[in-house]
Scaffold this active site. Structure first.
Site, PDB file in Angstrom:
ATOM      1  N   MET A  22     -12.209   3.936  -1.347  1.00 24.13           N
ATOM      2  CA  MET A  22     -12.613   3.999   0.431  1.00 24.13           C
ATOM      3  C   MET A  22     -13.909   5.433   0.439  1.00 24.13           C
ATOM      4  SD  MET A  22      -9.990   2.243   2.962  1.00 24.13           S
ATOM      5  CE  MET A  22      -8.677   2.867   1.080  1.00 24.13           C
ATOM      6  N   HIS A  48      -7.814   1.034  -3.812  1.00 24.48           N
ATOM      7  CA  HIS A  48      -8.616   0.603  -3.144  1.00 24.48           C
ATOM      8  C   HIS A  48      -9.849   1.759  -3.474  1.00 24.48           C
ATOM      9  CE1 HIS A  48      -9.373  -0.635   1.759  1.00 24.48           C
ATOM     10  NE2 HIS A  48     -10.729  -0.562   1.251  1.00 24.48           N
ATOM     11  N   MET A  54      -9.242   8.056   0.209  1.00 25.54           N
ATOM     12  CA  MET A  54     -10.217   7.876   0.709  1.00 25.54           C
ATOM     13  C   MET A  54     -10.453   9.371   0.717  1.00 25.54           C
ATOM     14  SD  MET A  54      -7.474   6.630   4.047  1.00 25.54           S
ATOM     15  CE  MET A  54      -6.636   4.838   3.584  1.00 25.54           C
ATOM     16  N   ASP A  68      -6.421  -6.752   3.806  1.00 22.91           N
ATOM     17  CA  ASP A  68      -5.820  -5.238   4.339  1.00 22.91           C
ATOM     18  C   ASP A  68      -6.247  -4.389   5.711  1.00 22.91           C
ATOM     19  OD1 ASP A  68      -6.635  -2.674   2.582  1.00 22.91           O
ATOM     20  OD2 ASP A  68      -4.748  -2.929   3.490  1.00 22.91           O
ATOM     21  N   ASP A 105      -4.851   3.301  -1.964  1.00 24.77           N
ATOM     22  CA  ASP A 105      -5.803   4.193  -0.964  1.00 24.77           C
ATOM     23  C   ASP A 105      -6.340   5.401  -1.219  1.00 24.77           C
ATOM     24  OD1 ASP A 105      -3.988   1.925   1.156  1.00 24.77           O
ATOM     25  OD2 ASP A 105      -6.168   0.957   0.566  1.00 24.77           O
ATOM     26  N   HIS A 160      -1.104  -0.750  -4.367  1.00 25.62           N
ATOM     27  CA  HIS A 160      -2.118  -1.583  -3.617  1.00 25.62           C
ATOM     28  C   HIS A 160      -2.463   0.740  -3.296  1.00 25.62           C
ATOM     29  CE1 HIS A 160      -6.326  -2.602  -1.607  1.00 25.62           C
ATOM     30  NE2 HIS A 160      -5.703  -1.364  -0.241  1.00 25.62           N
ATOM     31  N   MET A 197     -11.311  -6.740   4.886  1.00 26.80           N
ATOM     32  CA  MET A 197      -9.944  -5.314   6.055  1.00 26.80           C
ATOM     33  C   MET A 197     -10.017  -6.117   7.353  1.00 26.80           C
ATOM     34  SD  MET A 197     -10.073  -2.689   3.916  1.00 26.80           S
ATOM     35  CE  MET A 197      -9.348  -1.840   5.147  1.00 26.80           C
ATOM     36  N   SER A 240       1.181  -1.212   0.351  1.00 23.78           N
ATOM     37  CA  SER A 240      -0.550   0.487   0.352  1.00 23.78           C
ATOM     38  C   SER A 240       0.397   1.469   0.136  1.00 23.78           C
ATOM     39  CB  SER A 240      -0.807   0.003   0.755  1.00 23.78           C
ATOM     40  OG  SER A 240      -1.526   1.445   1.469  1.00 23.78           O
TER      41      SER A 240
HETATM   42  C1  DX5 Z   1      -6.137   1.152   5.342  1.00 23.52           C
HETATM   43  C2  DX5 Z   1      -6.137   1.082   3.804  1.00 23.52           C
HETATM   44  C3  DX5 Z   1      -4.703  -0.199   3.979  1.00 23.52           C
HETATM   45  C4  DX5 Z   1      -4.608  -0.009   4.895  1.00 23.52           C
HETATM   46  C5  DX5 Z   1      -2.365  -0.862   4.690  1.00 23.52           C
HETATM   47  O1  DX5 Z   1      -7.632   1.748   5.571  1.00 23.52           O
HETATM   48  O2  DX5 Z   1      -6.779   0.800   2.821  1.00 23.52           O
HETATM   49  O3  DX5 Z   1      -4.500  -0.685   2.648  1.00 23.52           O
HETATM   50  O4  DX5 Z   1      -2.290   1.136   3.908  1.00 23.52           O
HETATM   51  O5  DX5 Z   1      -1.546  -0.625   5.763  1.00 23.52           O
HETATM   52  P1  DX5 Z   1      -0.992  -1.119   7.648  1.00 23.52           P
HETATM   53  O6  DX5 Z   1      -0.244  -2.349   6.314  1.00 23.52           O
HETATM   54  O7  DX5 Z   1      -0.186  -0.658   7.454  1.00 23.52           O
HETATM   55  O8  DX5 Z   1      -1.855  -1.961   8.052  1.00 23.52           O
HETATM   56 ZN    ZN Z   2      -6.528  -0.756   1.137  1.00 24.21          ZN
END
Ligand code: DX5
Ligand code: ZN
Length: 223
Positions: free
Chosen positions: A67, A65, A36, A174, A34, A32, A136, A7
């Protein structure tokens, strides 16, 4: 086949390109990304501009991903700028089937994610529609959190549901995955492993190489 998906949220954005090149050089399977929006999750990360920049510096598949609320609004955009997998949240979609159809129409693999508090059974009607199921293992919104042990049973339950249908779909996990607990999620049936802190904290090349070797030598059942 077990795939590693670091990520980039965990990377120092001032050095993002260099850090991704290190992960690529060590053979990561995916990245990955993320996304948000500060609404679906209490954090804002990045969006299309970052995706366009990272797409330019790697040919490695990018696993987006989303979110965000009503993710259907941005599926075409993320496909346009080079996403290979687009994952939406069950809790954020108005029409789960339509989201899968739109992601496929855009030429991407479709993923659906559930938060820790959402039961695996909600995925039952969509097992044939999606290519990837993202469990998750932390509350979405932030990297660097602790793995939530209660989510292990959800991974096993989902793998059993897929096996019953003869489906070999990806189960991605994740959040909070480390060298100490990666066996737990592999044994439960996960085969796409997202890691932010465990890759981008410390020696990136060494971390990627460690997990790639670990996955190649893993002796358990792998889909
Ligand atoms: C959280 C994300 C994850 C996160 C993973 O909302 O979807 O992908 O960045 O990071 P680590 O591996 O440090 O928990
Ligand atoms: Zn993620």
């Amino acid at each position: 086949m077990i795939l590693l998906s670091p990520s980039i949220l965990a990377a120092d954005f001032a050095c993002l390109g260099d850090y991704m090149r290190l992960a690529d050089a060590a053979g990561t399977d995916m990245f990955h990304v993320d996304v948000m929006d500060g609404m679906f999750v209490p954090n804002i990360s990045f969006g299309i501009p970052i995706m366009e920049s990272v797409r330019k510096i790697t040919h490695t598949p990018i696993d987006v991903h989303l979110m965000i609320v009503r993710p259907e609004r941005y599926i075409r955009e993320f496909a346009r700028v080079g996403a290979d997998i687009i994952t939406v949240h069950y809790e954020a979609c108005d029409d789960i089937n339509a989201a899968a159809a739109l992601i496929h129409e855009c030429g991407c693999k479709a993923g659906i994610s559930i938060k820790p508090g959402t039961d695996t059974s909600v995925l039952e009607p969509f097992l044939d529609e999606y290519d990837l199921f993202l469990i998750m293992t932390v509350e979405p919104g932030f990297g660097g959190q602790k793995y939530m042990n209660k989510c292990t049973a959800k991974i096993s339950a989902l793998r059993a549901m897929l096996n019953e249908r003869g489906l070999e779909s990806y189960i991605e996990v994740d959040g909070g995955i480390t060298r100490d607990n990666v066996d737990t999620v592999l044994d439960a049936g996960a085969n796409v492993i997202v890691m932010g802190s465990s890759v981008f904290n410390g020696d990136i090349r060494d971390n990627v190489a460690y997990f790639k070797k670990y996955f190649a030598e893993y002796k358990g059942d792998v889909v």
